[in-house]
Structures are given as structure tokens and as C-alpha cells.
Write a protein that holds these residues in place. Structure first.
Motif, PDB file in Angstrom:
ATOM      1  N   TYR A  61     131.270 -16.412  49.062  1.00 59.88           N
ATOM      2  CA  TYR A  61     131.457 -15.214  48.252  1.00 59.88           C
ATOM      3  C   TYR A  61     132.180 -15.556  46.952  1.00 59.88           C
ATOM      4  CZ  TYR A  61     132.548 -10.441  46.907  1.00 59.88           C
ATOM      5  OH  TYR A  61     132.623  -9.266  46.222  1.00 59.88           O
ATOM      6  N   GLY A  62     131.740 -14.944  45.853  1.00 63.39           N
ATOM      7  CA  GLY A  62     132.369 -15.169  44.565  1.00 63.39           C
ATOM      8  C   GLY A  62     132.123 -16.556  44.020  1.00 63.39           C
ATOM      9  N   ALA A  63     131.171 -17.279  44.607  1.00 65.40           N
ATOM     10  CA  ALA A  63     130.899 -18.654  44.203  1.00 65.40           C
ATOM     11  C   ALA A  63     129.417 -18.804  43.877  1.00 65.40           C
ATOM     12  CB  ALA A  63     131.320 -19.627  45.303  1.00 65.40           C
ATOM     13  N   SER A  64     128.994 -20.027  43.679  1.00 65.02           N
ATOM     14  CA  SER A  64     127.594 -20.367  43.426  1.00 65.02           C
ATOM     15  C   SER A  64     127.460 -21.871  43.641  1.00 65.02           C
ATOM     16  CB  SER A  64     127.173 -19.943  42.011  1.00 65.02           C
ATOM     17  OG  SER A  64     128.212 -20.180  41.090  1.00 65.02           O
ATOM     18  N   GLN A  65     126.241 -22.390  43.505  1.00 67.91           N
ATOM     19  CA  GLN A  65     126.012 -23.779  43.914  1.00 67.91           C
ATOM     20  C   GLN A  65     126.858 -24.786  43.149  1.00 67.91           C
ATOM     21  OE1 GLN A  65     124.607 -25.915  41.705  1.00 67.91           O
ATOM     22  NE2 GLN A  65     123.663 -24.552  40.222  1.00 67.91           N
ATOM     23  N   GLY A  66     127.298 -24.458  41.931  1.00 68.31           N
ATOM     24  CA  GLY A  66     128.112 -25.377  41.148  1.00 68.31           C
ATOM     25  C   GLY A  66     129.456 -25.693  41.763  1.00 68.31           C
ATOM     26  N   PHE A  67     129.889 -24.926  42.772  1.00 68.02           N
ATOM     27  CA  PHE A  67     131.153 -25.213  43.434  1.00 68.02           C
ATOM     28  C   PHE A  67     131.107 -26.527  44.213  1.00 68.02           C
ATOM     29  CE2 PHE A  67     132.297 -21.180  42.009  1.00 68.02           C
ATOM     30  CZ  PHE A  67     133.587 -20.838  42.372  1.00 68.02           C
ATOM     31  N   PHE A  68     129.909 -27.097  44.374  1.00 64.85           N
ATOM     32  CA  PHE A  68     129.757 -28.386  45.039  1.00 64.85           C
ATOM     33  C   PHE A  68     129.622 -29.536  44.029  1.00 64.85           C
ATOM     34  CE2 PHE A  68     128.060 -25.323  48.174  1.00 64.85           C
ATOM     35  CZ  PHE A  68     128.766 -25.688  49.313  1.00 64.85           C
ATOM     36  N   PHE A  69     129.990 -29.294  42.758  1.00 65.80           N
ATOM     37  CA  PHE A  69     129.706 -30.299  41.733  1.00 65.80           C
ATOM     38  C   PHE A  69     130.422 -31.618  41.997  1.00 65.80           C
ATOM     39  CE2 PHE A  69     133.714 -28.821  39.885  1.00 65.80           C
ATOM     40  CZ  PHE A  69     134.211 -29.926  39.212  1.00 65.80           C
ATOM     41  N   LEU A  96     131.476 -17.225  53.281  1.00 69.39           N
ATOM     42  CA  LEU A  96     130.416 -16.242  53.521  1.00 69.39           C
ATOM     43  C   LEU A  96     129.087 -16.956  53.723  1.00 69.39           C
ATOM     44  CD1 LEU A  96     129.118 -13.392  53.529  1.00 69.39           C
ATOM     45  CD2 LEU A  96     128.955 -13.580  51.046  1.00 69.39           C
ATOM     46  N   GLY A  97     128.859 -18.051  52.987  1.00 66.93           N
ATOM     47  CA  GLY A  97     127.644 -18.833  53.160  1.00 66.93           C
ATOM     48  C   GLY A  97     127.548 -19.420  54.556  1.00 66.93           C
ATOM     49  N   GLY A  98     128.708 -19.698  55.181  1.00 66.84           N
ATOM     50  CA  GLY A  98     128.709 -20.164  56.560  1.00 66.84           C
ATOM     51  C   GLY A  98     128.257 -19.072  57.510  1.00 66.84           C
ATOM     52  N   TYR A  99     128.711 -17.853  57.231  1.00 66.43           N
ATOM     53  CA  TYR A  99     128.292 -16.705  58.047  1.00 66.43           C
ATOM     54  C   TYR A  99     126.777 -16.516  57.928  1.00 66.43           C
ATOM     55  CZ  TYR A  99     128.062 -11.902  59.825  1.00 66.43           C
ATOM     56  OH  TYR A  99     127.734 -10.773  60.541  1.00 66.43           O
ATOM     57  N   ILE A 100     126.256 -16.576  56.697  1.00 69.93           N
ATOM     58  CA  ILE A 100     124.822 -16.397  56.474  1.00 69.93           C
ATOM     59  C   ILE A 100     124.037 -17.536  57.102  1.00 69.93           C
ATOM     60  CG2 ILE A 100     123.012 -16.242  54.713  1.00 69.93           C
ATOM     61  CD1 ILE A 100     124.918 -13.775  54.954  1.00 69.93           C
ATOM     62  N   ALA A 101     124.518 -18.773  56.962  1.00 75.18           N
ATOM     63  CA  ALA A 101     123.840 -19.933  57.549  1.00 75.18           C
ATOM     64  C   ALA A 101     123.774 -19.802  59.067  1.00 75.18           C
ATOM     65  CB  ALA A 101     124.557 -21.219  57.152  1.00 75.18           C
ATOM     66  N   LEU A 113     130.099  -7.119  50.447  1.00 77.47           N
ATOM     67  CA  LEU A 113     131.339  -7.432  51.151  1.00 77.47           C
ATOM     68  C   LEU A 113     131.717  -6.400  52.213  1.00 77.47           C
ATOM     69  CD1 LEU A 113     133.246  -9.803  51.020  1.00 77.47           C
ATOM     70  CD2 LEU A 113     134.722  -8.490  49.507  1.00 77.47           C
ATOM     71  N   LYS A 114     131.772  -5.129  51.839  1.00 70.86           N
ATOM     72  CA  LYS A 114     132.288  -4.128  52.782  1.00 70.86           C
ATOM     73  C   LYS A 114     131.332  -3.876  53.940  1.00 70.86           C
ATOM     74  CE  LYS A 114     130.644   0.433  51.365  1.00 70.86           C
ATOM     75  NZ  LYS A 114     131.078   1.814  51.119  1.00 70.86           N
ATOM     76  N   TYR A 115     130.058  -4.245  53.778  1.00 68.58           N
ATOM     77  CA  TYR A 115     129.096  -4.022  54.852  1.00 68.58           C
ATOM     78  C   TYR A 115     129.133  -5.126  55.904  1.00 68.58           C
ATOM     79  CZ  TYR A 115     127.279  -0.493  51.688  1.00 68.58           C
ATOM     80  OH  TYR A 115     127.168   0.593  50.851  1.00 68.58           O
ATOM     81  N   ILE A 116     129.526  -6.338  55.507  1.00 73.20           N
ATOM     82  CA  ILE A 116     129.582  -7.450  56.460  1.00 73.20           C
ATOM     83  C   ILE A 116     130.974  -7.595  57.060  1.00 73.20           C
ATOM     84  CG2 ILE A 116     129.338  -9.957  56.723  1.00 73.20           C
ATOM     85  CD1 ILE A 116     127.133  -9.944  54.723  1.00 73.20           C
ATOM     86  N   PHE A 117     132.009  -7.337  56.249  1.00 70.85           N
ATOM     87  CA  PHE A 117     133.378  -7.532  56.707  1.00 70.85           C
ATOM     88  C   PHE A 117     134.218  -6.272  56.535  1.00 70.85           C
ATOM     89  CE2 PHE A 117     131.977 -11.637  54.866  1.00 70.85           C
ATOM     90  CZ  PHE A 117     131.919 -12.372  56.048  1.00 70.85           C
ATOM     91  N   SER A 118     135.204  -6.137  57.398  1.00 68.21           N
ATOM     92  CA  SER A 118     136.232  -5.121  57.204  1.00 68.21           C
ATOM     93  C   SER A 118     137.380  -5.773  56.449  1.00 68.21           C
ATOM     94  CB  SER A 118     136.710  -4.583  58.553  1.00 68.21           C
ATOM     95  OG  SER A 118     137.307  -5.624  59.327  1.00 68.21           O
ATOM     96  N   LEU A 119     138.375  -4.984  56.071  1.00 64.25           N
ATOM     97  CA  LEU A 119     139.523  -5.505  55.329  1.00 64.25           C
ATOM     98  C   LEU A 119     140.148  -6.676  56.086  1.00 64.25           C
ATOM     99  CD1 LEU A 119     141.543  -5.139  52.957  1.00 64.25           C
ATOM    100  CD2 LEU A 119     142.857  -3.640  54.472  1.00 64.25           C
ATOM    101  N   GLY A 120     140.371  -7.783  55.356  1.00 66.40           N
ATOM    102  CA  GLY A 120     140.920  -8.986  55.980  1.00 66.40           C
ATOM    103  C   GLY A 120     139.862 -10.013  56.293  1.00 66.40           C
ATOM    104  N   ALA A 121     138.606  -9.734  55.882  1.00 67.76           N
ATOM    105  CA  ALA A 121     137.465 -10.647  56.097  1.00 67.76           C
ATOM    106  C   ALA A 121     137.144 -10.831  57.576  1.00 67.76           C
ATOM    107  CB  ALA A 121     137.722 -12.002  55.429  1.00 67.76           C
ATOM    108  N   PHE A 122     137.285  -9.754  58.350  1.00 68.12           N
ATOM    109  CA  PHE A 122     136.900  -9.789  59.754  1.00 68.12           C
ATOM    110  C   PHE A 122     135.494  -9.211  59.888  1.00 68.12           C
ATOM    111  CE2 PHE A 122     141.568  -9.323  59.741  1.00 68.12           C
ATOM    112  CZ  PHE A 122     141.897 -10.518  60.371  1.00 68.12           C
ATOM    113  N   ALA A 123     134.603  -9.983  60.497  1.00 68.10           N
ATOM    114  CA  ALA A 123     133.201  -9.592  60.572  1.00 68.10           C
ATOM    115  C   ALA A 123     133.014  -8.314  61.376  1.00 68.10           C
ATOM    116  CB  ALA A 123     132.374 -10.711  61.189  1.00 68.10           C
TER     117      ALA A 123
END
Length: 416
Positions: free
Chosen positions: A133-141, A204-209, A318-328
């Protein structure tokens, strides 16, 4: 008579003066109203200020990737289109334009690999990287060069992120939101004609993966989850916090779907400086491991700003996948017994995501599972300790690489 005439002249003068005063007052009021409307319009434009585009994002991406030595190919992969009301949930939008997934591909760099190892003529495994979340593929540069000595690497911007298409986000439930990402990833896989690949997702990408591997296990031979969201259980502390006025306020903001990106856009021309200061602090002075150097910091913060300030789309998940605190809302722990793909978890030792959630999941899984912890790394372990992260990924994929018995964990990396 003369006195009367003077009175009349005086009355006329007063009337004319009065008319002039009223006219002057009216003009001043009109000017004030016009100025007020002008200021209001300027404020509206300020709040809508989005000084970026897909072209700008790609340009900032290309500048960032000048730091990479390995040649790469950048593509916009067409994953199709569908009219409003399509049965495919991720197509639900007011637009029927084709969607594109921004993709960069690094073929295995055999020349670089030959400097440190004997190159064997075996099938090169494909490694697909999915950002958080809030990232993109360049975070692996910081990882592309090293990983490209072992794998064919494909990194994507998920639908609604980075330089990928940003269609209207109209999902209204957890199921629809998950489908937005899972189904678009599957359409991308088909377009790229991929099969039997290693899938790595961060946060979040881990959750989707993980959700993708649960739905399409036939395509994934190994799953790597880096600081994944969705495994941590809601603690008593969080439950107690939500009952306080601060918790109620925070929860209201969360449920209102006020995103960090909206704040950056709302700051208008002050947004770039905020992102630059955040990147300089998080990945510089307050870094868990190796700080970004001056050039890396400049290019990375510029890239971050353009990806964050662009049109709102995937961020609204965000709010549809997680509740406050990033709990799924639909915890992955409950799906652990259904796992069909061997899995490796990777956590930075200082990651705020709790690795004990992975420990609990492992107890319930019926497939091989390991948990690797990397020192000097926080939630963005791939940036904090790039060599440690690369080594952990290589170890996790040891069964698919030449010299299967020659991989050991070093540099303080440990198995839990």
C-alpha cells in the motif's frame, strides 16, 4: 423665493451625492464579492492541485532506474476493458477504457552472475514482485540488480497504483475489493503468458499475493510474503483504544476513507516537500539499516511524490480490506488450512508487522512453510537491508536454483 431655490439646489446636491455614495458602496461590495469568489476558486484549485500524470510517473520511474545496471524492459500490459455493470468486479467503473498494468522486466543477468558463480544452463525461475500500500514497483529498486543474477524478474504496479491505469474505484465490499486486485493480476498473468512462477508480495501486496495463490494455486510454485498484512490478530490493546474518544475519532477518519495520498494532494505545492522530508527521515536519518545516499534519496522521493499525488484509485481499497490498525476484515489465518503452495515469510527484525501471526499460520498449514527474519530491517526491509533481503529471497527459492545444497543464511539472517 431665493431661499426656496437654494433649498431645492441643496436637496438635488444631496440626492446626487447620495446616489454617488450608494453607487460607490455598491461597486465596493461587488469588488469585495468578486475578490471573495476569486479567493474561493483559488482555494478550490489549490485543493484539487494534482501536478502529475502517468507520463510524469513513468519519467520519474525511469530516472530512478538509472541507478540500476541491469537492462530492463518497461511495458504497459493491456488487461482488457469492460463496460459499467460487467460481471468482472474489478471492471466496475464509470469508464470502459482498457486497463493497463505497468510492468518492468529484468531478464537474468548472466554476465553479472558469472562474476560470482558458475552459470549453469538450467531453466531460469521467474520471480514476480508485488508492492504494498502507498508504494509501487520502484520500491524494489535496490534489489533488482542482485535478484536479476538469479531470476527473471517482473515487477508490476498493481491496478490503480503507480503508472498503471487508475480507473474509478467503485468497490463496496471486501469481496469486490479483493477481486479488483486478484482478477486484474490474473488477467495480467494471462497477457504475459506466465505459468509456474514464484510470487512475492510485500505488505498489502503480500495479502493480495496470498489471496491470489489461494484462488490460482496451479500457477504459483512458491509464495514469498514479506511483512504481509492480514495475519496479525487484533489485540486487546487495540480493542481498548477503539473505545476511547481518540479511537472513535481515528476510526471515523478511517471509515471515511481519508487516505495519506488525499492529504498530500490537499497540501498542493507543499506536497513534494512533505514527501521529501518523510523519505529523508524514514529511509535516511531514521533508517533501520543502510541509509539512502543523496542521489538515491532525491530520485526516490521524487518518484514517491508522483505515485502518491496521482489520481485516487487503488488507494481507496484500504477500509474495505482492513479495519483500523491494519487488521484484515477477512483474516488469512482462517484460510491457512486451505494453503496449497509452499510458503516463505520474510520479516525485518524491526518490522511493525508481528511475525507471530505467521507462526500461528504455519501451525495450521499443510504445506512446507518457513519464517525468515532479516536484521537491520523494518517494514521496508528491501530498502533498509537490501543485501539481507536479497539473500533471504535467494534462500527461500533455493529449491528452484542451481546448486540447491549451497545456500546458507549468513549476516545474522535467521529462521524462526
Amino acid at each position: 423665493m431665493r431661499f426656496v431655490r437654494i433649498q431645492r439646489v441643496s436637496a438635488v446636491a444631496k440626492h446626487v451625492s447620495s446616489m454617488g455614495s450608494k453607487s460607490s458602496a455598491k461597486t465596493e461590495m461587488e469588488l469585495a464579492e468578486g475578490k471573495k469568489q476569486s479567493m474561493f476558486a483559488a482555494l478550490q484549485n489549490f485543493m484539487r492541485w494534482i501536478p502529475t500524470s502517468r507520463k510524469d510517473i513513468i519519467a520519474s520511474e525511469q530516472r530512478l532506474l538509472t541507478l540500476i545496471k541491469t537492462p530492463y524492459q518497461q511495458e504497459q500490459i493491456n488487461i482488457g476493458s469492460g463496460p459499467p455493470g460487467s460481471k468482472l468486479r474489478w471492471f466496475r467503473s464509470t469508464s470502459n477504457e482498457p486497463r493497463f498494468i505497468n510492468t518492468i522486466t529484468f531478464e537474468k543477468n548472466s554476465a553479472a552472475a558469472a562474476e560470482t558463480e558458475v552459470v549453469e544452463e538450467e531453466e531460469v525461475p521467474t520471480l514476480v514482485l508485488v508492492h504494498g500500500y502507498g508504494a509501487s514497483q520502484g520500491f524494489f529498486f535496490r534489489n533488482f540488480d542482485a535478484l536479476a543474477t538469479k531470476f527473471r524478474v517482473l515487477a508490476i504496479d498493481q491496478l490503480g497504483w503507480g503508472a498503471s491505469s487508475r480507473p474509478d474505484f467503485t468497490c463496496k465490499s471486501t469481496e469486490e475489493t479483493e477481486s479488483w486486485f486478484i482478477d486484474s493480476l490474473e488477467e495480467w498473468r494471462k497477457a504475459k503468458n506466465l505459468d509456474n512462477f514464484i510470487l512475492l508480495g510485500h505488505s498489502l501486496g503480500g495479502y493480495i499475493a496470498a489471496r491470489y495463490a489461494l484462488k490460482h494455486p496451479e500457477h504459483v510454485k512458491h509464495l514469498i510474503l514479506v511483512g504481509p498484512a492480514g495475519f496479525s490478530a487484533e489485540s486487546d490493546r487495540w480493542i481498548e483504544l477503539k473505545s476511547t474518544w481518540k479511537g472513535v475519532l481515528a476510526n471515523f477518519i478511517w471509515e471515511s476513507n481519508v487516505t495519506p495520498q488525499a492529504i498530500i494532494r490537499g497540501l498542493g505545492p507543499f506536497g513534494p516537500n512533505l514527501v521529501r522530508r518523510y523519505a529523508g527521515a524514514r529511509f535516511g536519518t531514521n533508517a533501520s539499516g543502510t541509509m539512502l545516499n543523496e542521489q538515491e534519496s532525491k530520485l526516490f522521493s521524487d518518484y514517491m511524490f508522483h505515485t502518491l499525488a496521482a489520481r485516487a484509485s487503488g488507494e481507496l481499497c484500504l477500509k474495505y480490506i482492513f479495519s483500523l490498525g491494519a487488521f484484515a476484515r477477512s483474516p488469512l489465518l482462517t484460510s491457512a488450512p486451505d494453503w496449497k503452495v509452499p510458503t516463505s515469510f520474510i520479516y525485518g527484525v524491526e518490522d511493525w508487522m508481528d511475525f507471530r501471526g505467521a507462526e500461528e499460520a504455519r501451525k495450521r498449514m499443510n504445506v512446507p512453510c518457513e519464517i525468515i527474519r532479516v536484521p537491520q530491517g523494518g517494514h521496508f526491509v528491501m530498502l533498509d537491508n537490501a543485501p539481507g533481503f536479497d539473500a533471504a529471497v535467494t534462500y527461500a527459492c533455493r529449491n528452484y536454483l542451481p546448486g540447491r545444497s549451497g545456500f546458507n543464511l549468513t549476516g545474522g539472517i535467521s529462521l524462526v
